[in-house]
Design a protein around this motif. Sequence first.
Motif, PDB file in Angstrom:
ATOM      1  N   LEU A 176       0.809  -1.216   0.000  1.00 20.32           N
ATOM      2  CA  LEU A 176       0.000   0.000   0.000  1.00 20.32           C
ATOM      3  C   LEU A 176       0.842   1.266   0.000  1.00 20.32           C
ATOM      4  CD1 LEU A 176      -2.716  -0.763   2.703  1.00 20.32           C
ATOM      5  CD2 LEU A 176      -3.066  -0.615   0.248  1.00 20.32           C
ATOM      6  N   GLU A 177       0.214   2.313  -0.463  1.00 23.55           N
ATOM      7  CA  GLU A 177       0.726   3.659  -0.308  1.00 23.55           C
ATOM      8  C   GLU A 177      -0.351   4.383   0.492  1.00 23.55           C
ATOM      9  OE1 GLU A 177       2.996   6.742  -3.235  1.00 23.55           O
ATOM     10  OE2 GLU A 177       1.477   5.438  -4.075  1.00 23.55           O
ATOM     11  N   ILE A 178       0.022   4.905   1.663  1.00 17.23           N
ATOM     12  CA  ILE A 178      -0.941   5.540   2.556  1.00 17.23           C
ATOM     13  C   ILE A 178      -0.585   7.011   2.676  1.00 17.23           C
ATOM     14  CG2 ILE A 178      -1.969   5.515   4.854  1.00 17.23           C
ATOM     15  CD1 ILE A 178      -0.829   2.603   5.084  1.00 17.23           C
ATOM     16  N   MET A 179      -1.535   7.876   2.342  1.00 17.97           N
ATOM     17  CA  MET A 179      -1.323   9.313   2.432  1.00 17.97           C
ATOM     18  C   MET A 179      -2.279   9.889   3.466  1.00 17.97           C
ATOM     19  SD  MET A 179      -0.972   9.449  -1.587  1.00 17.97           S
ATOM     20  CE  MET A 179      -2.029   8.043  -1.542  1.00 17.97           C
ATOM     21  N   THR A 180      -1.757  10.716   4.341  1.00 13.18           N
ATOM     22  CA  THR A 180      -2.556  11.362   5.372  1.00 13.18           C
ATOM     23  C   THR A 180      -2.437  12.867   5.212  1.00 13.18           C
ATOM     24  OG1 THR A 180      -2.095   9.559   6.899  1.00 13.18           O
ATOM     25  CG2 THR A 180      -2.915  11.581   7.855  1.00 13.18           C
ATOM     26  N   ALA A 181      -3.578  13.529   5.170  1.00  9.97           N
ATOM     27  CA  ALA A 181      -3.613  14.993   5.104  1.00  9.97           C
ATOM     28  C   ALA A 181      -4.253  15.492   6.394  1.00  9.97           C
ATOM     29  CB  ALA A 181      -4.412  15.453   3.895  1.00  9.97           C
ATOM     30  N   PRO A 182      -3.450  16.040   7.301  1.00 14.26           N
ATOM     31  CA  PRO A 182      -4.005  16.524   8.565  1.00 14.26           C
ATOM     32  C   PRO A 182      -4.766  17.834   8.374  1.00 14.26           C
ATOM     33  CG  PRO A 182      -1.649  16.891   8.504  1.00 14.26           C
ATOM     34  CD  PRO A 182      -2.002  16.174   7.244  1.00 14.26           C
ATOM     35  N   HIS A 183      -5.775  18.016   9.172  1.00 14.31           N
ATOM     36  CA  HIS A 183      -6.589  19.231   9.167  1.00 14.31           C
ATOM     37  C   HIS A 183      -6.814  19.576  10.630  1.00 14.31           C
ATOM     38  CE1 HIS A 183     -10.315  21.618   8.748  1.00 14.31           C
ATOM     39  NE2 HIS A 183      -9.857  21.909   7.550  1.00 14.31           N
ATOM     40  N   SER A 184      -7.168  20.802  10.915  1.00 16.86           N
ATOM     41  CA  SER A 184      -7.342  21.194  12.316  1.00 16.86           C
ATOM     42  C   SER A 184      -8.483  20.441  13.000  1.00 16.86           C
ATOM     43  CB  SER A 184      -7.569  22.694  12.430  1.00 16.86           C
ATOM     44  OG  SER A 184      -8.722  23.064  11.706  1.00 16.86           O
ATOM     45  N   GLU A 185      -9.508  20.045  12.255  1.00 15.24           N
ATOM     46  CA  GLU A 185     -10.659  19.357  12.839  1.00 15.24           C
ATOM     47  C   GLU A 185     -10.678  17.858  12.561  1.00 15.24           C
ATOM     48  OE1 GLU A 185     -12.886  20.858  14.801  1.00 15.24           O
ATOM     49  OE2 GLU A 185     -11.779  22.727  14.564  1.00 15.24           O
ATOM     50  N   PHE A 186     -10.043  17.419  11.474  1.00 15.66           N
ATOM     51  CA  PHE A 186     -10.073  16.008  11.092  1.00 15.66           C
ATOM     52  C   PHE A 186      -8.869  15.691  10.213  1.00 15.66           C
ATOM     53  CE2 PHE A 186     -12.614  18.480   8.166  1.00 15.66           C
ATOM     54  CZ  PHE A 186     -12.080  18.137   6.930  1.00 15.66           C
ATOM     55  N   ASN A 187      -8.656  14.406   9.947  1.00 10.10           N
ATOM     56  CA  ASN A 187      -7.601  13.938   9.050  1.00 10.10           C
ATOM     57  C   ASN A 187      -8.245  13.179   7.902  1.00 10.10           C
ATOM     58  OD1 ASN A 187      -5.493  14.840  10.749  1.00 10.10           O
ATOM     59  ND2 ASN A 187      -5.680  12.988  11.975  1.00 10.10           N
ATOM     60  N   VAL A 188      -7.632  13.232   6.738  1.00 11.65           N
ATOM     61  CA  VAL A 188      -8.075  12.441   5.594  1.00 11.65           C
ATOM     62  C   VAL A 188      -6.961  11.452   5.290  1.00 11.65           C
ATOM     63  CG1 VAL A 188      -8.745  12.458   3.171  1.00 11.65           C
ATOM     64  CG2 VAL A 188      -9.420  14.350   4.655  1.00 11.65           C
ATOM     65  N   ILE A 189      -7.313  10.177   5.226  1.00  8.91           N
ATOM     66  CA  ILE A 189      -6.356   9.109   4.936  1.00  8.91           C
ATOM     67  C   ILE A 189      -6.794   8.433   3.649  1.00  8.91           C
ATOM     68  CG2 ILE A 189      -5.356   6.934   5.751  1.00  8.91           C
ATOM     69  CD1 ILE A 189      -6.167   7.919   8.624  1.00  8.91           C
ATOM     70  N   VAL A 190      -5.875   8.331   2.695  1.00  6.44           N
ATOM     71  CA  VAL A 190      -6.154   7.660   1.424  1.00  6.44           C
ATOM     72  C   VAL A 190      -5.185   6.493   1.297  1.00  6.44           C
ATOM     73  CG1 VAL A 190      -6.209   7.887  -1.081  1.00  6.44           C
ATOM     74  CG2 VAL A 190      -6.908   9.807   0.353  1.00  6.44           C
ATOM     75  N   MET A 191      -5.727   5.312   0.998  1.00  4.04           N
ATOM     76  CA  MET A 191      -4.906   4.124   0.802  1.00  4.04           C
ATOM     77  C   MET A 191      -5.053   3.696  -0.654  1.00  4.04           C
ATOM     78  SD  MET A 191      -5.905   2.107   4.269  1.00  4.04           S
ATOM     79  CE  MET A 191      -7.568   1.947   3.706  1.00  4.04           C
ATOM     80  N   GLN A 192      -3.915   3.460  -1.303  1.00  4.22           N
ATOM     81  CA  GLN A 192      -3.973   2.994  -2.681  1.00  4.22           C
ATOM     82  C   GLN A 192      -2.939   1.905  -2.894  1.00  4.22           C
ATOM     83  OE1 GLN A 192      -3.284   6.481  -5.046  1.00  4.22           O
ATOM     84  NE2 GLN A 192      -1.085   6.231  -5.021  1.00  4.22           N
ATOM     85  N   HIS A 193      -3.081   1.178  -4.007  1.00  5.33           N
ATOM     86  CA  HIS A 193      -2.115   0.136  -4.350  1.00  5.33           C
ATOM     87  C   HIS A 193      -0.738   0.764  -4.479  1.00  5.33           C
ATOM     88  CE1 HIS A 193      -5.395  -2.601  -5.146  1.00  5.33           C
ATOM     89  NE2 HIS A 193      -5.912  -1.740  -5.998  1.00  5.33           N
ATOM     90  N   SER A 194       0.263   0.081  -3.965  1.00  2.30           N
ATOM     91  CA  SER A 194       1.625   0.588  -4.062  1.00  2.30           C
ATOM     92  C   SER A 194       2.077   0.547  -5.515  1.00  2.30           C
ATOM     93  CB  SER A 194       2.559  -0.250  -3.203  1.00  2.30           C
ATOM     94  OG  SER A 194       3.851   0.278  -3.244  1.00  2.30           O
ATOM     95  N   ARG A 195       2.830   1.552  -5.908  1.00  2.00           N
ATOM     96  CA  ARG A 195       3.312   1.629  -7.288  1.00  2.00           C
ATOM     97  C   ARG A 195       4.759   1.194  -7.407  1.00  2.00           C
ATOM     98  NH1 ARG A 195       0.357   7.312  -8.786  1.00  2.00           N
ATOM     99  NH2 ARG A 195      -1.732   6.464  -8.584  1.00  2.00           N
ATOM    100  N   ILE A 196       5.275   0.534  -6.385  1.00  2.00           N
ATOM    101  CA  ILE A 196       6.655   0.058  -6.419  1.00  2.00           C
ATOM    102  C   ILE A 196       6.735  -1.130  -7.361  1.00  2.00           C
ATOM    103  CG2 ILE A 196       8.473  -1.067  -5.089  1.00  2.00           C
ATOM    104  CD1 ILE A 196       7.682   0.574  -2.724  1.00  2.00           C
ATOM    105  N   LYS A 197       7.673  -1.080  -8.250  1.00  4.00           N
ATOM    106  CA  LYS A 197       7.911  -2.184  -9.178  1.00  4.00           C
ATOM    107  C   LYS A 197       8.903  -3.143  -8.533  1.00  4.00           C
ATOM    108  CE  LYS A 197       6.169   0.042 -12.973  1.00  4.00           C
ATOM    109  NZ  LYS A 197       4.931   0.542 -12.515  1.00  4.00           N
ATOM    110  N   SER A 198       9.007  -4.324  -9.084  1.00  2.00           N
ATOM    111  CA  SER A 198       9.971  -5.293  -8.551  1.00  2.00           C
ATOM    112  C   SER A 198      11.343  -5.070  -9.179  1.00  2.00           C
ATOM    113  CB  SER A 198       9.466  -6.714  -8.803  1.00  2.00           C
ATOM    114  OG  SER A 198       9.304  -6.914 -10.187  1.00  2.00           O
ATOM    115  N   LYS A 199      11.701  -3.815  -9.438  1.00  2.00           N
ATOM    116  CA  LYS A 199      12.961  -3.448 -10.053  1.00  2.00           C
ATOM    117  C   LYS A 199      14.144  -3.835  -9.169  1.00  2.00           C
ATOM    118  CE  LYS A 199      15.170   0.541 -12.172  1.00  2.00           C
ATOM    119  NZ  LYS A 199      15.018   1.963 -12.447  1.00  2.00           N
ATOM    120  N   HIS A 200      14.014  -3.608  -7.858  1.00  2.00           N
ATOM    121  CA  HIS A 200      15.108  -3.936  -6.943  1.00  2.00           C
ATOM    122  C   HIS A 200      15.393  -5.428  -6.942  1.00  2.00           C
ATOM    123  CE1 HIS A 200      15.533   0.073  -5.477  1.00  2.00           C
ATOM    124  NE2 HIS A 200      14.268   0.134  -5.090  1.00  2.00           N
ATOM    125  N   LYS A 201      14.370  -6.232  -6.978  1.00  2.00           N
ATOM    126  CA  LYS A 201      14.543  -7.672  -6.962  1.00  2.00           C
ATOM    127  C   LYS A 201      15.305  -8.118  -8.208  1.00  2.00           C
ATOM    128  CE  LYS A 201      12.020 -11.946  -6.304  1.00  2.00           C
ATOM    129  NZ  LYS A 201      10.730 -12.573  -6.164  1.00  2.00           N
TER     130      LYS A 201
END
Length: 134
Positions: A98-123
């Motif tokens: 996953l790729e998890i992004m959090t955008a904090p706000h003074s009253e609440f937070n928004v969290i978005v989870m998406q499929h990771s875009r990492i390729k198996s290039k390192h392997k």
Amino acid sequence: MKIISNLLKNFHDEWLVKTTASLNEINPIVDRIMEDESVEGVIMTNQEGEPILTNINLMNATNYGIAMSRLGAMTQASIKDLDPFDEVLILRVTTKKLEIMTAPHSEFNVIVMQHSRIKSKHKTSIDDNSLKYR
């Protein structure tokens, strides 16, 4: 988005009105984010990390919300230690799945989870390097 209204009933009406107004401004943006096919889930939490709105199951939303809230608070404190006039706008964490992004706000937070875009290039490059040294 599932509205979890029982989490909001303990707070003052003024806070609820301000938060509802903020949520109404953010909601079209969240709807647009959810249309992306790589997005697995969106969670909006209160300041404590408890889900207010979500499109995933409540148990996972609560776990992600509380964990990202703690991580965001630690990150914000670290940034304030380095530069008191700076603040965290978006926190991005990338894992194998996953790729998890959090955008904090003074009253609440928004969290978005998406499929990771990492390729198996390192392997592949590790396998190629190990073959060269044999």
